[in-house]
Design an enzyme around this catalytic site. Structure first.
Site, mmCIF file in Angstrom:
data_model
loop_
_atom_site.group_PDB
_atom_site.id
_atom_site.type_symbol
_atom_site.label_atom_id
_atom_site.label_comp_id
_atom_site.label_asym_id
_atom_site.label_seq_id
_atom_site.Cartn_x
_atom_site.Cartn_y
_atom_site.Cartn_z
ATOM 1 N N VAL A 14 82.794 27.354 86.327
ATOM 2 C CA VAL A 14 80.804 27.299 85.724
ATOM 3 C C VAL A 14 80.623 25.654 85.383
ATOM 4 O O VAL A 14 79.608 25.230 85.563
ATOM 5 C CB VAL A 14 80.870 28.434 84.512
ATOM 6 C CG1 VAL A 14 79.725 28.088 84.142
ATOM 7 C CG2 VAL A 14 81.073 29.094 85.466
ATOM 8 N N VAL A 131 75.957 37.868 82.096
ATOM 9 C CA VAL A 131 75.811 39.143 82.126
ATOM 10 C C VAL A 131 75.479 38.480 83.981
ATOM 11 O O VAL A 131 74.388 38.607 84.429
ATOM 12 C CB VAL A 131 75.127 39.807 81.898
ATOM 13 C CG1 VAL A 131 74.821 41.844 82.577
ATOM 14 C CG2 VAL A 131 75.384 40.280 80.810
ATOM 15 N N GLY A 133 76.540 36.803 87.058
ATOM 16 C CA GLY A 133 75.778 36.075 87.405
ATOM 17 C C GLY A 133 74.788 35.553 87.248
ATOM 18 O O GLY A 133 74.131 35.279 86.295
ATOM 19 N N LYS A 204 79.681 43.165 79.669
ATOM 20 C CA LYS A 204 78.761 42.970 79.821
ATOM 21 C C LYS A 204 77.497 44.298 79.569
ATOM 22 O O LYS A 204 76.249 43.782 79.333
ATOM 23 C CB LYS A 204 78.403 42.729 81.273
ATOM 24 C CG LYS A 204 79.194 40.989 82.099
ATOM 25 C CD LYS A 204 79.429 40.760 83.327
ATOM 26 C CE LYS A 204 80.024 40.103 83.916
ATOM 27 N NZ LYS A 204 81.039 39.848 84.771
HETATM 28 P P1 NDP Z 1 87.468 27.917 84.448
HETATM 29 O O1 NDP Z 1 89.038 28.332 83.904
HETATM 30 O O2 NDP Z 1 87.611 27.658 86.298
HETATM 31 O O3 NDP Z 1 87.184 26.990 83.390
HETATM 32 C C1 NDP Z 1 87.859 26.843 82.019
HETATM 33 C C2 NDP Z 1 87.501 25.514 81.555
HETATM 34 O O4 NDP Z 1 86.939 25.464 80.123
HETATM 35 C C3 NDP Z 1 88.505 24.452 82.273
HETATM 36 O O5 NDP Z 1 87.400 23.152 82.077
HETATM 37 C C4 NDP Z 1 89.358 24.495 80.713
HETATM 38 O O6 NDP Z 1 90.136 22.791 80.879
HETATM 39 C C5 NDP Z 1 88.188 24.740 79.341
HETATM 40 N N1 NDP Z 1 88.752 25.343 78.901
HETATM 41 C C6 NDP Z 1 89.392 26.329 77.965
HETATM 42 N N2 NDP Z 1 89.233 26.813 76.993
HETATM 43 C C7 NDP Z 1 89.134 25.493 76.321
HETATM 44 C C8 NDP Z 1 89.479 24.848 75.446
HETATM 45 N N3 NDP Z 1 90.134 25.399 74.153
HETATM 46 N N4 NDP Z 1 88.959 23.892 74.130
HETATM 47 C C9 NDP Z 1 88.069 23.076 75.414
HETATM 48 N N5 NDP Z 1 87.818 23.131 76.787
HETATM 49 C C10 NDP Z 1 88.356 24.228 76.939
HETATM 50 O O7 NDP Z 1 86.408 29.480 83.838
HETATM 51 P P2 NDP Z 1 85.015 29.508 83.751
HETATM 52 O O8 NDP Z 1 84.481 28.649 85.211
HETATM 53 O O9 NDP Z 1 85.382 30.562 84.992
HETATM 54 O O10 NDP Z 1 84.499 30.036 83.303
HETATM 55 C C11 NDP Z 1 84.250 29.736 82.350
HETATM 56 C C12 NDP Z 1 83.444 31.007 81.317
HETATM 57 O O11 NDP Z 1 82.106 31.122 81.828
HETATM 58 C C13 NDP Z 1 84.218 32.366 80.795
HETATM 59 O O12 NDP Z 1 83.604 32.360 79.425
HETATM 60 C C14 NDP Z 1 83.767 33.200 81.860
HETATM 61 O O13 NDP Z 1 84.054 34.255 81.423
HETATM 62 C C15 NDP Z 1 82.253 32.745 81.943
HETATM 63 N N6 NDP Z 1 82.375 33.144 83.592
HETATM 64 C C16 NDP Z 1 82.737 32.680 84.513
HETATM 65 C C17 NDP Z 1 82.041 33.054 85.896
HETATM 66 C C18 NDP Z 1 82.248 32.791 86.826
HETATM 67 O O14 NDP Z 1 82.030 32.741 88.194
HETATM 68 N N7 NDP Z 1 83.645 32.028 87.536
HETATM 69 C C19 NDP Z 1 80.534 33.054 86.451
HETATM 70 C C20 NDP Z 1 80.247 34.337 84.590
HETATM 71 C C21 NDP Z 1 80.605 33.469 83.679
HETATM 72 P P3 NDP Z 1 90.583 22.464 82.033
HETATM 73 O O15 NDP Z 1 89.985 22.208 82.722
HETATM 74 O O16 NDP Z 1 91.097 20.893 80.724
HETATM 75 O O17 NDP Z 1 91.979 23.496 82.119
HETATM 76 N N1 HSE Z 2 85.179 37.639 86.291
HETATM 77 C C1 HSE Z 2 83.434 37.838 86.518
HETATM 78 C C2 HSE Z 2 83.154 38.862 87.471
HETATM 79 C C3 HSE Z 2 82.673 36.205 86.920
HETATM 80 O O1 HSE Z 2 83.993 38.842 88.478
HETATM 81 O O2 HSE Z 2 82.173 39.356 87.301
HETATM 82 C C4 HSE Z 2 81.255 36.731 86.175
HETATM 83 O O3 HSE Z 2 81.290 37.195 84.827
#
Ligand code: NDP
Ligand code: HSE
Length: 412
Positions: A14, A131, A133, A204
């Site tokens: 994201v 919620v 996406g 959600k």
């Molecule tokens: P990822 O696991 O792909 O990425 C998480 C990122 O957050 C990484 O860059 C990680 O750092 C960083 N990170 C995690 N914990 C910490 C911390 N304590 N301090 C600093 N940096 C931190 O997750 P996503 O991008 O998939 O998801 C991110 C959020 O968005 C989640 O809450 C998820 O529920 C939500 N979300 C995800 C969707 C999806 O399609 N993936 C859709 C909608 C919501 P590093 O790179 O150094 O490991």
């Molecule tokens: N892990 C979540 C899903 C990401 O699969 O719907 C989007 O919120």
């Protein structure tokens, strides 16, 4: 030309999507906001990972460095877990930043506190990405259905679960392989337990409930079940009957009570969610004025989620979002004749010699799997008293035809 300075917390699926979209859609953002949007900083955890980020952007693992920047207008949060996220966002609000979050687990737990704090500091909170996406369901409910009273909301809210169910049915993939693919595509949570056990959809659902009804049910009263009990054999048995498994969240208000459930059910061709496939999500809202509306679109992934966050960026920069508050809405009464009637269920583990006048046996297609008609209360009793392996409700109305060899369900 003045500039809007943004920090992105997290550079995973994201966070990177938001970063790249701010670059690729700079012109559109400047056009609508009248200011250039610039990413000033990115927060990460692992300093040694290689990332494609411009040199003039501060990349740090220390949130205090971000808070100390001389200008900081918006924080887009895309990290995981409730903490340290909640603490970071409180600090950001106290510093006078608008915040945008994609983190539904954190927002379901602490959203109300963040909204209160933001109101106090006259900044906005965007949470469209929490919620469904890329589907603009929150804005639609908040901005376009102000006067309508909601009767119920139903949704496929977890992209990973829907993707797995589709892969298992269409490509005959195993659960494990389908989950691995969802992870590789960036759909699944860091810990996919939240996806496949229904916690993600549950969070959600609680966020949606606040928007639709101004309140949420007691979390302990919500039936929550994931998709892990759905086997390839069950999917095939359902397909032979013209049914598909969907993981559906439902919320409705009856009297003073909000009722919600998050669970796998079976739907036939006439159900609006039958054709929602892969990573798609859908949300169906039934209101007193407009009737039934279904929104559908990608429920996870880099750019769909970035789309939700970027649209929020525009709204928060116009400081529009905290102006509206959750108000409790009265329940509306539909002529819901079927409410207490029996439902169809697919059940495994109940043998036909179990006699109960409240059960109508429709079929027993194998020694194990049967279709019965009965009510929810009896199903609960059977689950607690009998050796039931699994049991799923079939949503909708069907005409049942049977001959010696097979039973068919034709959706009415
Ligand atoms: P990822 O696991 O792909 O990425 C998480 C990122 O957050 C990484 O860059 C990680 O750092 C960083 N990170 C995690 N914990 C910490 C911390 N304590 N301090 C600093 N940096 C931190 O997750 P996503 O991008 O998939 O998801 C991110 C959020 O968005 C989640 O809450 C998820 O529920 C939500 N979300 C995800 C969707 C999806 O399609 N993936 C859709 C909608 C919501 P590093 O790179 O150094 O490991
Ligand atoms: N892990 C979540 C899903 C990401 O699969 O719907 C989007 O919120």
């Amino acid at each position: 030309m003045s500039v809007i300075k943004v920090a992105i917390l997290g550079f995973g699926t994201v966070g990177e999507g938001v970063y790249r979209t701010i670059q690729s859609h700079a012109q559109e953002l400047e056009g609508v906001l009248g200011k250039r949007v610039e990413v000033a900083a990115v927060l990460i955890r692992n300093k040694h990972k290689k990332r494609n980020i411009n040199e003039d952007v501060l990349v740090t693992a220390d949130f205090n460095e971000i808070l100390s920047l001389p200008q900081l207008d918006v924080i887009v949060e895309a990290i995981v877990n409730k903490e340290p996220t909640f603490t970071f966002l409180k600090q950001a609000i106290q510093r006078g930043c608008h915040i945008i979050t994609a983190n539904k687990e954190m927002f379901a737990h602490h959203g109300n506190e963040l909204l209160e704090l933001a109101k106090h500091h006259n900044v906005s909170v965007g949470y469209e990405a929490t919620v469904a996406g890329g589907i603009p369901v929150i804005q639609t409910l908040r901005q376009l259905l102000n006067v309508n009273r909601v009767h119920h909301v139903q949704g496929i809210l977890n992209g990973t679960s829907n993707f797995i169910l589709t892969e298992m049915r269409e490509k005959k993939q195993s659960f494990v392989d389908a989950l691995s693919l969802a992870q590789a595509k960036g759909f699944a949570e860091a810990d996919p337990t939240n996806d496949v056990e229904g916690f993600d959809a549950f969070y959600k659902t609680m966020i949606l409930s606040r928007i639709a009804f101004g309140e949420e049910p007691n979390w302990e009263d919500v039936e929550r079940e994931g998709i892990t009990s759905i086997t390839s054999e069950l999917i095939e048995a359902a397909e032979r009957l013209g049914l598909r498994f969907k993981h559906i969240a439902s919320i409705s208000k009856k009297g003073d009570q909000i009722k919600a459930s998050v669970r796998p059910v079976l739907v036939g061709k006439s159900h609006p969610f039958y054709s929602i496939e892969g990573v798609e999500n859908a949300v169906n809202v039934y209101t007193d004025l407009v009737g039934s509306i279904t929104l559908q679109g990608p429920g996870a992934g880099m750019f769909p989620t970035a789309s939700a966050a970027i649209e929020d960026l525009v709204y928060v920069c116009q400081n529009k979002l905290t102006k509206k508050y959750f108000t409790k809405t009265p329940a509306i009464h539909l002529r819901d004749k079927k409410e207490h009637e029996d439902e169809l269920w697919i059940i495994q583990g109940l043998t036909k010699d179990y006699n109960n006048p409240l059960i109508t046996w429709i079929t027993q297609s194998s020694a194990e799997t049967a279709i019965i008609r009965t009510n929810t209360e009896l199903i609960k009793q059977l689950i607690s008293e009998q050796n039931i392996k699994c049991c799923f409700q079939i949503l909708g109305e069907f005409e049942i035809e049977s001959n010696d060899k097979e039973v068919t369900l034709a959706a009415i």
